[in-house]
Design an enzyme around this catalytic site. Structure first.
Site, PDB file in Angstrom:
ATOM      1  N   LYS A   1      -9.081   7.392  13.900  1.00 52.45           N
ATOM      2  CA  LYS A   1      -8.291   8.399  13.177  1.00 52.45           C
ATOM      3  C   LYS A   1      -8.467   9.782  13.806  1.00 52.45           C
ATOM      4  O   LYS A   1      -7.534  10.599  13.805  1.00 52.45           O
ATOM      5  CB  LYS A   1      -8.655   8.399  11.691  1.00 52.45           C
ATOM      6  CG  LYS A   1      -8.180   7.139  10.951  1.00 52.45           C
ATOM      7  CD  LYS A   1      -6.659   6.994  11.000  1.00 52.45           C
ATOM      8  CE  LYS A   1      -6.130   5.903  10.099  1.00 52.45           C
ATOM      9  NZ  LYS A   1      -4.671   5.746  10.150  1.00 52.45           N
TER      10      LYS A   1
ATOM     11  N   TYR B   1     -13.202   3.109  12.889  1.00 53.26           N
ATOM     12  CA  TYR B   1     -12.106   3.684  12.097  1.00 53.26           C
ATOM     13  C   TYR B   1     -12.105   5.204  12.231  1.00 53.26           C
ATOM     14  O   TYR B   1     -11.058   5.826  12.469  1.00 53.26           O
ATOM     15  CB  TYR B   1     -12.235   3.267  10.635  1.00 53.26           C
ATOM     16  CG  TYR B   1     -11.115   3.775   9.756  1.00 53.26           C
ATOM     17  CD1 TYR B   1      -9.871   3.159   9.760  1.00 53.26           C
ATOM     18  CD2 TYR B   1     -11.305   4.876   8.919  1.00 53.26           C
ATOM     19  CE1 TYR B   1      -8.834   3.625   8.952  1.00 53.26           C
ATOM     20  CE2 TYR B   1     -10.280   5.349   8.114  1.00 53.26           C
ATOM     21  CZ  TYR B   1      -9.046   4.723   8.130  1.00 53.26           C
ATOM     22  OH  TYR B   1      -8.031   5.188   7.336  1.00 53.26           O
TER      23      TYR B   1
ATOM     24  N   THR C   1      -5.611   0.968  -2.741  1.00 50.53           N
ATOM     25  CA  THR C   1      -4.819  -0.026  -1.997  1.00 50.53           C
ATOM     26  C   THR C   1      -5.803  -1.101  -1.538  1.00 50.53           C
ATOM     27  O   THR C   1      -7.004  -1.007  -1.793  1.00 50.53           O
ATOM     28  CB  THR C   1      -4.172   0.603  -0.742  1.00 50.53           C
ATOM     29  OG1 THR C   1      -5.233   1.041   0.124  1.00 50.53           O
ATOM     30  CG2 THR C   1      -3.270   1.767  -1.068  1.00 50.53           C
TER      31      THR C   1
ATOM     32  N   GLY D   1       0.804  -1.225   0.000  1.00 47.56           N
ATOM     33  CA  GLY D   1       0.000   0.000   0.000  1.00 47.56           C
ATOM     34  C   GLY D   1       0.835   1.272   0.000  1.00 47.56           C
ATOM     35  O   GLY D   1       1.903   1.355  -0.619  1.00 47.56           O
ATOM     36  N   ILE D   2       0.332   2.272   0.712  1.00 46.56           N
ATOM     37  CA  ILE D   2       0.958   3.600   0.711  1.00 46.56           C
ATOM     38  C   ILE D   2       2.341   3.553   1.366  1.00 46.56           C
ATOM     39  O   ILE D   2       3.258   4.257   0.936  1.00 46.56           O
ATOM     40  CB  ILE D   2       0.033   4.608   1.447  1.00 46.56           C
ATOM     41  CG1 ILE D   2      -1.318   4.721   0.729  1.00 46.56           C
ATOM     42  CG2 ILE D   2       0.681   5.983   1.546  1.00 46.56           C
ATOM     43  CD1 ILE D   2      -2.423   5.376   1.556  1.00 46.56           C
TER      44      ILE D   2
ATOM     45  N   VAL E   1      -7.027   6.362  -1.807  1.00 41.13           N
ATOM     46  CA  VAL E   1      -5.938   5.739  -2.567  1.00 41.13           C
ATOM     47  C   VAL E   1      -6.259   4.275  -2.888  1.00 41.13           C
ATOM     48  O   VAL E   1      -6.741   3.536  -2.016  1.00 41.13           O
ATOM     49  CB  VAL E   1      -4.622   5.797  -1.751  1.00 41.13           C
ATOM     50  CG1 VAL E   1      -3.440   5.412  -2.644  1.00 41.13           C
ATOM     51  CG2 VAL E   1      -4.401   7.181  -1.149  1.00 41.13           C
TER      52      VAL E   1
END
Ligand SMILES: NC(=O)c1ccc[n+]([C@@H]2O[C@H](COP(=O)([O-])OP(=O)(O)OC[C@H]3O[C@@H](n4cnc5c(N)ncnc54)[C@H](OP(=O)(O)O)[C@@H]3O)[C@@H](O)[C@H]2O)c1
Length: 230
Positions: free
Chosen positions: A156, A152, A187, A12-13, A185
């Site tokens: 965050k 989530y 991913t 991923g990122i 993104v």
């Protein structure tokens, strides 16, 4: 040339940031939960000779302490707390919102950056740049709260709050701390219909980390430098 430590660098990122950083001449300490299974990262390390791969489970205090022991005496210019999890997307009736799912997400996304920063603080203090980047999300925003993915979003929001408070506490040490939204993104987490690819996100994030200074410490912005409302 900087020394950058990136967590969750096997896919991923995190993997894309590792690739972009070594391409521009930086050295990367790339962490992965299971380095032996990190095929792409191992291939990139062999190809470039600028990547050290270290095992790290950010949800484990013991794992963070073991990494700190192995890196004792070293300097880290920039710590990128990137490792993260998203395990329940739905609303109140989503059965994926289990007790274990909440625990996992809070441990990895909130305790993870905290434990990583605490363990590696001596190395960051020894680094020339003295920067910490916490990869958060626009889903952290309380002002822009469309609902769902509660654990989530809460995790965050807490990670962003952690970045702000670390920025306040570390000001006297000259350590700058920022929280970042990497974009939506493509991913495993972002899915195939996301807006941008990992290379675009990684390039943007590295530029934002370059721009982080003591005068911008506490920033919460996206990969293009657009401020995100708290
Ligand atoms: N993709 C998006 O659209 C998007 C948007 C906003 C924010 N973000 C944030 O960006 C960061 C990277 O996301 P991504 O899209 O690259 O996700 P990804 O493809 O799902 O990769 C997640 C990475 O985190 C690692 N990880 C998970 N739990 C870990 C733990 N306990 N210890 C160490 N590493 C752990 C994974 O390692 P394993 O391979 O071992 O599981 C993997 O390397 C995350 O913090 C995510 O929340 C992503």
């Amino acid at each position: 040339m900087q020394t950058i430590l990136i967590t969750g660098a096997n896919r991923g990122i995190g993997l894309a940031m590792t690739e972009a950083a070594v391409a521009r001449g930086d050295r990367v300490i790339a962490t992965a939960r299971k380095p032996g299974e990190a095929e792409k990262l191992n291939a990139l390390a062999s190809l470039t000779g600028k990547i050290e791969i270290e095992p790290l489970d950010v949800g484990s205090e013991a794992s963070c302490a073991a990494l700190a022991n192995r890196l004792e005496g070293r300097g880290i210019d920039l710590l990128v707390a990137n490792a993260g999890q998203l395990n329940a997307y739905g609303k109140i009736d989503d059965p994926a919102h289990t007790e274990d799912a909440w625990r996992d997400v809070l441990m990895v996304n909130v305790f993870g950056p905290f434990a990583t920063v605490r363990a590696l603080l001596p190395m960051i203090e020894r680094g020339a740049e003295k920067k910490i980047a916490i990869v958060s999300s626009i889903m952290a925003s309380t002002e822009q709260a469309p609902g769902g993915a509660y654990a989530y979003r809460a995790s965050k929001a807490a990670a962003t709050n952690l970045a702000r408070n670390l920025a306040a506490d570390f000001a006297e040490k000259g350590i700058a701390v920022g929280a970042y939204h990497p974009g939506w993104v493509r991913t495993d987490m972002g899915g195939s219909s996301a807006d941008i690819d990992v290379a675009e996100s990684a390039a943007g994030l590295l530029k934002r980390f370059d721009a982080l200074t003591m005068s911008t410490t506490g920033v919460f912005e996206d990969y293009q430098g657009v401020p995100i409302p708290y």
